[in-house]
Write an enzyme that holds these catalytic residues in place. Structure first.
Site, PDB file in Angstrom:
ATOM      1  N   LYS A   1      -6.424  -5.148  -0.577  1.00  0.00           N
ATOM      2  CA  LYS A   1      -6.826  -4.983   0.827  1.00  0.00           C
ATOM      3  C   LYS A   1      -7.959  -3.959   0.960  1.00  0.00           C
ATOM      4  CE  LYS A   1      -2.528  -4.057   1.970  1.00  0.00           C
ATOM      5  NZ  LYS A   1      -1.804  -4.469   0.746  1.00  0.00           N
TER       6      LYS A   1
ATOM      7  N   THR B   1       1.053  -2.821   4.972  1.00  0.00           N
ATOM      8  CA  THR B   1       2.045  -3.527   4.168  1.00  0.00           C
ATOM      9  C   THR B   1       3.219  -3.987   5.028  1.00  0.00           C
ATOM     10  OG1 THR B   1       3.069  -1.393   3.638  1.00  0.00           O
ATOM     11  CG2 THR B   1       1.466  -2.255   2.071  1.00  0.00           C
TER      12      THR B   1
END
Length: 376
Positions: free
Chosen positions: A108, A202
């Site tokens: 990410k 997350t």
């Protein structure tokens, strides 16, 4: 005269307010620290500037892909981002806000860095826990330049009050600040330059629905990698590290990497250290010995993972057993079992969550029997 002096004074105040908003907020006690006001990042700053960091400062940073063609995997996400960025370039506008979510270690942050390089934009990096007050966020936003990219990691840990300040900034490029208290309080609107917010998390379920809906550029889930993709990543990493790997060595690491590039690079570095100290090449046998020393088996399970399965089998007959009881037997917190160990075990089909508790599968019994000779 007083009739002329008051308007001039008011005009002067708002001129200073617009040109140096961060300093004015500090002067009125808005709660910002001096480290947040500088465009240069310091050790205690909530935001850092990527171009000021040395690429060789951290080995993990060196292993990050620096070009789109070096980024392996996530093909669907990459294609959507490519179209989004090309369209933004043609319109000469900043890209719309983006949200990346998924398990840790899948890339990410790397994607955010690549987007900044693709757009040739200044990137500011911070995290949800670092933005403790509304003033912290106000300082960061007012220091952004036109076309800058703000990357917020672990965005789900932002406070609700901070989120509400972020809404108008994302939607209309406006910062709404309330100055004062009680009857004398007033709202001041400050225009901020067009910017792109890239957020990563997350735990997307912890983001409020209003915040999720404001990522107009798209919300992208990053998926686990295949063993073939992990092997390609390891081949590139080994080249950057200057480690000649023999046939089968990288495949052995890829199989045990838990489908995650970050874990794969970690295992590669530890295998490199083992081979270097032993004055031997990085062969498949060297990798096996290094990973055996680390306690990583053929499925990528670590000692703590195997301990969970072993306790279920030996103490509770395979289950089912409640999470609270399992935590007490392992001397582990329930959250650690639920968030760290269980997802991968369930993904491999070694563990089941049932209404009555956790239970191992026949595959788990087979695996425990198979590793007794190799690790014990």
């Amino acid at each position: 005269s007083s009739s002329v002096g008051v308007p001039r004074y008011t005009s002067l105040v708002f001129t200073v307010f617009s040109s140096n908003f961060a300093k004015l907020l500090t002067a009125i006690g808005f709660g910002m620290s001096s480290t947040h006001m500088s465009r240069k990042s310091g050790k205690n700053s909530a935001v850092s500037s990527v171009p000021e960091q040395s690429e060789e400062a951290h080995l993990d940073q060196t292993l990050r892909p620096s070009r789109w063609d070096e980024y392996i995997g996530q093909k669907n996400t990459k294609e959507n981002l490519r179209i989004l960025l090309l369209a933004a370039k043609e319109r000469k506008h900043a890209p719309e806000h983006l949200l990346f979510y998924g398990p840790p270690g899948l890339g990410k942050t790397t994607l955010a860095h690549l987007i900044a390089k693709e757009m040739n934009a200044q990137m500011r990096v911070t995290s949800g826990p670092a933005i403790e007050r509304v003033g912290d966020l106000a300082s960061i936003l007012t220091n952004l330049g036109s076309g800058d990219i703000l990357f917020i990691d672990e965005v789900h840990r932002l406070g609700k009050q901070i989120e509400e300040i972020l809404y108008p900034a994302m939607e209309s490029g406006r910062l709404d600040i309330i100055i004062g208290k009680g009857p004398s309080a007033r709202t001041v609107q400050l225009e901020i330059p067009a910017f792109t917010l890239i957020a990563a998390t997350t735990r997307i379920a912890m983001l409020s629905s209003p915040l999720r809906s404001r990522f107009s550029g798209g919300t992208f889930r990053l998926e686990y990698y295949t063993e073939g993709e992990i092997e390609q990543i390891l081949r590139r990493s080994a080249k950057l590290l200057g480690v000649p790997a023999q046939d089968g060595a990288l495949r052995e690491i890829a199989v045990r990497s838990r489908f995650t590039p970050r874990t794969a690079n970690y295992l590669l570095k530890r295998a490199r250290d083992f081979a270097q100290v032993g004055k031997r090449p990085l062969s498949r046998e060297a990798v096996k010995e290094a990973l055996k020393l680390l306690g990583v088996d053929e499925l990528g399970l670590q000692p703590s993972d195997r301990a969970l399965i072993t306790v279920l089998v030996e103490k509770f007959g395979g289950g089912p057993v409640g999470l609270n009881t399992l935590g007490a037997a392992l001397s582990e917190e329930e959250a650690t079992i639920e968030d760290v160990h269980e997802p991968y075990l369930i993904q491999l089909g070694l563990l089941e969550r049932t209404p009555r508790g956790r239970r191992v599968t026949p595959k788990a019994y087979e695996h425990l029997q198979g590793i007794k000779q190799t690790l014990m």
